[in-house]
Each structure stands twice: as C-alpha cells, then as structure tokens.
Scaffold this active site. Structure first.
Site, PDB file in Angstrom:
ATOM      1  N   HIS A 144     -27.013  37.132   9.366  1.00  0.00           N
ATOM      2  CA  HIS A 144     -26.628  37.879  10.566  1.00  0.00           C
ATOM      3  C   HIS A 144     -26.609  36.912  11.732  1.00  0.00           C
ATOM      4  O   HIS A 144     -27.599  36.236  12.018  1.00  0.00           O
ATOM      5  CB  HIS A 144     -27.603  39.028  10.854  1.00  0.00           C
ATOM      6  CG  HIS A 144     -27.176  39.871  12.020  1.00  0.00           C
ATOM      7  ND1 HIS A 144     -26.415  41.008  11.872  1.00  0.00           N
ATOM      8  CD2 HIS A 144     -27.374  39.721  13.353  1.00  0.00           C
ATOM      9  CE1 HIS A 144     -26.175  41.533  13.057  1.00  0.00           C
ATOM     10  NE2 HIS A 144     -26.742  40.754  13.975  1.00  0.00           N
ATOM     11  N   CYS A 145     -25.476  36.819  12.407  1.00  0.00           N
ATOM     12  CA  CYS A 145     -25.309  35.862  13.503  1.00  0.00           C
ATOM     13  C   CYS A 145     -25.250  36.596  14.841  1.00  0.00           C
ATOM     14  O   CYS A 145     -24.315  37.365  15.084  1.00  0.00           O
ATOM     15  CB  CYS A 145     -24.029  35.050  13.293  1.00  0.00           C
ATOM     16  SG  CYS A 145     -23.727  33.852  14.616  1.00  0.00           S
ATOM     17  N   PRO A 146     -26.232  36.393  15.720  1.00  0.00           N
ATOM     18  CA  PRO A 146     -26.190  37.085  17.023  1.00  0.00           C
ATOM     19  C   PRO A 146     -25.028  36.628  17.901  1.00  0.00           C
ATOM     20  O   PRO A 146     -24.581  37.381  18.766  1.00  0.00           O
ATOM     21  CB  PRO A 146     -27.543  36.718  17.650  1.00  0.00           C
ATOM     22  CG  PRO A 146     -27.964  35.463  16.961  1.00  0.00           C
ATOM     23  CD  PRO A 146     -27.431  35.565  15.566  1.00  0.00           C
ATOM     24  N   ASN A 150     -22.778  40.290  14.538  1.00  0.00           N
ATOM     25  CA  ASN A 150     -22.371  40.889  13.270  1.00  0.00           C
ATOM     26  C   ASN A 150     -22.939  40.066  12.124  1.00  0.00           C
ATOM     27  O   ASN A 150     -23.353  38.914  12.311  1.00  0.00           O
ATOM     28  CB  ASN A 150     -20.845  40.934  13.155  1.00  0.00           C
ATOM     29  CG  ASN A 150     -20.366  41.961  12.145  1.00  0.00           C
ATOM     30  OD1 ASN A 150     -21.166  42.673  11.523  1.00  0.00           O
ATOM     31  ND2 ASN A 150     -19.064  42.046  11.968  1.00  0.00           N
TER      32      ASN A 150
END
Length: 287
Positions: A144-146, A150
């Site tokens: 999960h990449c802030p 997403n």
C-alpha cells in the site's frame, strides 16, 4: 467433506473505497490524500521553476523548446500515471463473498481447501492479501503506497511502475536543468540569466535541486524493486514474508507481459491497459 464457516451477511455498497457516486475507486484515507496532494504540489513547483526561472528566460530558443517538450511530456505522463494508479481498483476481492451459495457457484470440489479472510469475510484467491487501509483483500497485492493513496496490485501495477519511471525521469531532467542554469548564471555574473533577483533565483534553484535529487533516488529505488518483483514473479509482500510459492511461476518474459501486455510502445502509455486474463473461478473474485 470439509466444514466451511460461512458468512451470513450480504455484500453491501462499499463507500469507503468509492467516490463520485460509486463510479471511481478512491480510498478515503487522510494520510494518503495529504501525500497525494503533496505529490501534485511538488510536481507543480518543479513545473514553475523549470518554466519561469530556467526555460522561458533562456536566450537559447532551440534549447528552451526542446527541453520544454521533453519536460512537459514527461510531467503529463507522470501525473496521468499517478491518477490512474490512484483511481484504479487494484484488484479488490468482493466483501462478504464467503457464503454457501457463492462457494457452490464458484464450483469448488468437495473437500477442497479454500482460504477465507476473517476481516472482510471474503474467499481469498491465491496471492491475495488483506490491506487494513483499503479494508479489502487485494489480488497480487504488492504494497500500500500512501503517495498514490492506494494499494499496488494486479490491476494497477503497470501505472505505478510508469509513475515511478516518469517521476525519476523529470527529476533527473530538472536536476540537469537546474545545475546548468546555476552555472550559466555564475558565468554571466547573474546578468540576464533570469527575470528574478539573484537571491530568489538561488533559493528556487537550490530547492529544486534538492527536491529533484531526493525524488530521483527514491523513485529509482522504487522502480528497481518493482521491476525486480515483476521479473521474479513475486510481489513485495511475498518477498518480505519469504512466502513459499504455491502458484506456478511464470517465465520472466510472461511475468512482464502479465503486467504490461505484449511488447509495444503502449508499454509506456498510462492510457493503455493490458488485457487481464482470468482462469476458472477467478473471474468471480473480481468486483
């Protein structure tokens, strides 16, 4: 016959993952939203300095035009890739599909082992992991990449790879332009090198160089890890957990094609989506 623990509730509309009346996938995470906005602001800052401080005042028109075209094209593709990564469903498994009726519909054999997520009550396909931020199980979840607010998963990994590639490209390009402009201003003793005062120009260029160097390193590392994961047909989570492969690994070329499609210039386009192929019951895992 194996006993299953079924879910009794029906699948309801999941507004945590949707916006615009449910038409767009969008995670309502305040940290991710702030990081995404910060990404856009940093790109706009680079756009401002490159255009108004470096290229527009330049006395060399060919140099300016060529670099404008390169920078604007890469910046446009970077922003588009970011938006596509952010607003594309990464491969979410429907909530609450672990019902007796759905299990029968999927055609599982008697006694067959299936995995159910206790958090979202979903039947987990192979290589799916639960994301606590998205509150869903994601097929082939990498992480999960802030910065894109997403998960990076089966459906949007190509866009994330392109995002890191184009950000690294414009970062290196900005770094080159800023250093070249700084040296040119020193040679001309800060006369006619920019429309801004020398102190303001120094501050703007130094911050751009710092930003460009930082993001060039960061996105280049991310790009390298993504390419390595795709090359080895492993996700970031699988590499981190050192999970034993329960799936049949693809060849390296097939693994790359699974993400980008058949080789063409469309590999570099965030507007082209490779055809996703599902086998057997896996179609029923999709939203």
């Amino acid at each position: 016959m194996m006993e299953y623990e079924y879910c009794s509730f029906r699948k309801e509309s999941d507004f945590h993952n949707r916006c615009c009346g449910g038409m767009l996938w969008c995670i309502r995470d305040i940290c991710g939203i702030i990081c995404a906005i910060l990404t856009w602001l940093l790109i706009l800052y680079a756009e401002f300095v490159v255009m108004s401080v470096i290229l527009i005042p330049s006395p060399y028109p060919i140099y300016s035009i060529v670099n404008m075209i390169i920078f604007q094209l890469c910046a446009f593709l970077a922003i588009t890739s970011h938006l596509k990564t952010m607003f594309t469903d990464p491969g979410a498994v429907p909530k609450g599909n672990a019902t007796k009726e759905m299990i029968k519909q999927m055609g599982f054999r008697e006694g067959q082992v299936i995995f159910k997520c206790p958090k979202c009550c979903s039947i987990k396909p192979d290589r799916a992991h639960h994301c606590s931020v998205c509150q869903r199980c994601i097929r082939k979840m990498d992480h999960h990449c802030p910065w894109v607010n997403n998960c990076v998963g089966e459906n949007n990994q190509k866009y994330f790879v392109l995002f890191t590639f184009y950000i690294a490209t414009i970062s290196l390009h900005s770094l080159f332009l800023a250093i070249n402009q700084f040296l040119m201003c020193i040679r001309h003793e800060w006369k006619e090198c920019t429309t801004y005062s020398p102190p303001a120009t120094v501050v703007l260029l130094l911050f751009l160089m710092f930003e460009a160097l930082l993001f060039a390193i960061f996105t280049a590392v991310m790009l390298g890890t993504q390419v390595q994961a795709i090359w080895n047909d492993e996700t970031g989570i699988e590499q981190l957990k050192k999970e034993e492969a329960r799936w049949v690994k693809k060849s390296r070329w097939k693994s790359i094609q699974a993400v980008f499609g058949r080789f063409s210039l469309l590999w570099f386009s965030p507007f082209a989506r490779p055809a996703l192929k599902f086998k057997n019951e896996s179609d029923l895992y999709s939203v």
